[in-house]
Design a protein around this motif. Structure first.
Motif, PDB file in Angstrom:
ATOM      1  N   ARG A 190      76.980  60.915  37.202  1.00  0.00           N
ATOM      2  CA  ARG A 190      77.717  59.674  36.951  1.00  0.00           C
ATOM      3  C   ARG A 190      77.783  59.481  35.447  1.00  0.00           C
ATOM      4  O   ARG A 190      76.765  59.594  34.754  1.00  0.00           O
ATOM      5  CB  ARG A 190      77.009  58.483  37.592  1.00  0.00           C
ATOM      6  N   LEU A 191      78.982  59.182  34.952  1.00  0.00           N
ATOM      7  CA  LEU A 191      79.186  59.043  33.510  1.00  0.00           C
ATOM      8  C   LEU A 191      79.467  57.597  33.125  1.00  0.00           C
ATOM      9  O   LEU A 191      80.067  56.838  33.895  1.00  0.00           O
ATOM     10  CB  LEU A 191      80.357  59.912  33.049  1.00  0.00           C
ATOM     11  N   ASP A 192      79.064  57.261  31.910  1.00  0.00           N
ATOM     12  CA  ASP A 192      79.391  55.986  31.291  1.00  0.00           C
ATOM     13  C   ASP A 192      79.997  56.317  29.931  1.00  0.00           C
ATOM     14  O   ASP A 192      79.308  56.819  29.049  1.00  0.00           O
ATOM     15  CB  ASP A 192      78.129  55.126  31.131  1.00  0.00           C
TER      16      ASP A 192
ATOM     17  N   ARG B 248      74.020  60.149  33.980  1.00  0.00           N
ATOM     18  CA  ARG B 248      72.841  60.148  34.850  1.00  0.00           C
ATOM     19  C   ARG B 248      73.135  61.178  35.918  1.00  0.00           C
ATOM     20  O   ARG B 248      74.189  61.153  36.551  1.00  0.00           O
ATOM     21  CB  ARG B 248      72.632  58.797  35.500  1.00  0.00           C
ATOM     22  N   TYR B 249      72.229  62.106  36.077  1.00  0.00           N
ATOM     23  CA  TYR B 249      72.490  63.197  37.016  1.00  0.00           C
ATOM     24  C   TYR B 249      71.299  63.423  37.918  1.00  0.00           C
ATOM     25  O   TYR B 249      70.150  63.152  37.559  1.00  0.00           O
ATOM     26  CB  TYR B 249      72.873  64.482  36.275  1.00  0.00           C
TER      27      TYR B 249
ATOM     28  N   ALA C 165      67.624  62.665  36.059  1.00  0.00           N
ATOM     29  CA  ALA C 165      67.467  62.549  34.610  1.00  0.00           C
ATOM     30  C   ALA C 165      68.752  62.015  33.977  1.00  0.00           C
ATOM     31  O   ALA C 165      69.756  61.779  34.666  1.00  0.00           O
ATOM     32  CB  ALA C 165      67.117  63.917  34.015  1.00  0.00           C
ATOM     33  N   THR C 166      68.705  61.830  32.658  1.00  0.00           N
ATOM     34  CA  THR C 166      69.860  61.349  31.911  1.00  0.00           C
ATOM     35  C   THR C 166      70.116  62.242  30.706  1.00  0.00           C
ATOM     36  O   THR C 166      69.230  62.961  30.253  1.00  0.00           O
ATOM     37  CB  THR C 166      69.646  59.907  31.405  1.00  0.00           C
ATOM     38  N   ALA C 167      71.342  62.172  30.223  1.00  0.00           N
ATOM     39  CA  ALA C 167      71.733  62.876  29.003  1.00  0.00           C
ATOM     40  C   ALA C 167      72.712  61.966  28.273  1.00  0.00           C
ATOM     41  O   ALA C 167      73.365  61.128  28.902  1.00  0.00           O
ATOM     42  CB  ALA C 167      72.379  64.216  29.327  1.00  0.00           C
TER      43      ALA C 167
ATOM     44  N   ILE D 201      72.428  68.966  30.061  1.00  0.00           N
ATOM     45  CA  ILE D 201      72.146  69.036  31.497  1.00  0.00           C
ATOM     46  C   ILE D 201      71.688  70.439  31.895  1.00  0.00           C
ATOM     47  O   ILE D 201      70.691  70.604  32.601  1.00  0.00           O
ATOM     48  CB  ILE D 201      73.370  68.585  32.324  1.00  0.00           C
ATOM     49  N   VAL D 202      72.394  71.464  31.431  1.00  0.00           N
ATOM     50  CA  VAL D 202      72.027  72.839  31.785  1.00  0.00           C
ATOM     51  C   VAL D 202      70.645  73.182  31.229  1.00  0.00           C
ATOM     52  O   VAL D 202      69.841  73.833  31.914  1.00  0.00           O
ATOM     53  CB  VAL D 202      73.094  73.842  31.303  1.00  0.00           C
TER      54      VAL D 202
END
Length: 167
Positions: free
Chosen positions: A75-77, A101-102, A116-118, A152-153
């Motif tokens: 999910r992106l913001d 948030r993934y 987690a988040t990025a 993320i990767v």
């Protein structure tokens, strides 16, 4: 000559026991690459989602393309905030922020194994040309999407490394 050799040996001893190991041991055929290659990226909404999912698929498919053992939900913001004002009260600079948030979900059990988040942000100069400002905003989104995908990767690779037998 002997003093130099002695110093080199003394410096090498602490490094031998530090426990550092390569993350991608075995290259494209290693356990971490195999795990990353088995991640299916669920479609993400919007232009930012299209860019991020494309970057993720590109990175993960390069590591293999086995049966999907995991699903990756993101999910992106995406926000643009005006900063700085000129004497005519127009915005002089913007900051574009992209946060993700993934969740990595085990496809077999449906359980969340990683949550987690990025995030990243970029500054944009607002110039007199509306076209140039829109182009700068778009370029910033492309760069931010690449950065988010890399984060993320990297986090998925750490998860894969930590869950491998014998880690």
């Amino acid at each position: 000559m002997r003093a130099g050799l002695t110093i080199a040996l003394l410096l090498a001893v602490p490094l031998a026991g530090c426990g550092l190991t390569p993350l991608y041991t075995g290259g494209g055929h290693g356990a971490v690459a195999g795990t990353l290659g088995a991640v299916e990226v669920v479609p993400i909404e919007g232009k930012a989602g299209w860019l991020v999912s494309g970057a993720l698929r590109e990175r993960l498919s390069a590591l293999g393309g086995g049966a999907a053992r995991y699903r990756l939900n993101v999910r992106l913001d995406d926000r643009i905030v005006g900063l700085g004002a000129r004497s005519d009260d127009s915005v002089a600079r913007e900051r574009r922020t992209l946060r993700a948030r993934y969740q990595l979900i085990d496809a077999a059990s449906g359980s969340v194994v990683l949550d987690a988040t990025a995030g990243s942000d970029a500054g944009i100069d607002v110039v007199g040309s509306e076209y140039a400002t829109i182009a700068a905003e778009s370029t910033a989104l492309e760069r931010l999407s690449e950065t988010i995908a890399d984060q993320i990767v990297a986090r998925l690779a750490l998860y894969a490394r930590r869950t491998q037998p014998g880690s």
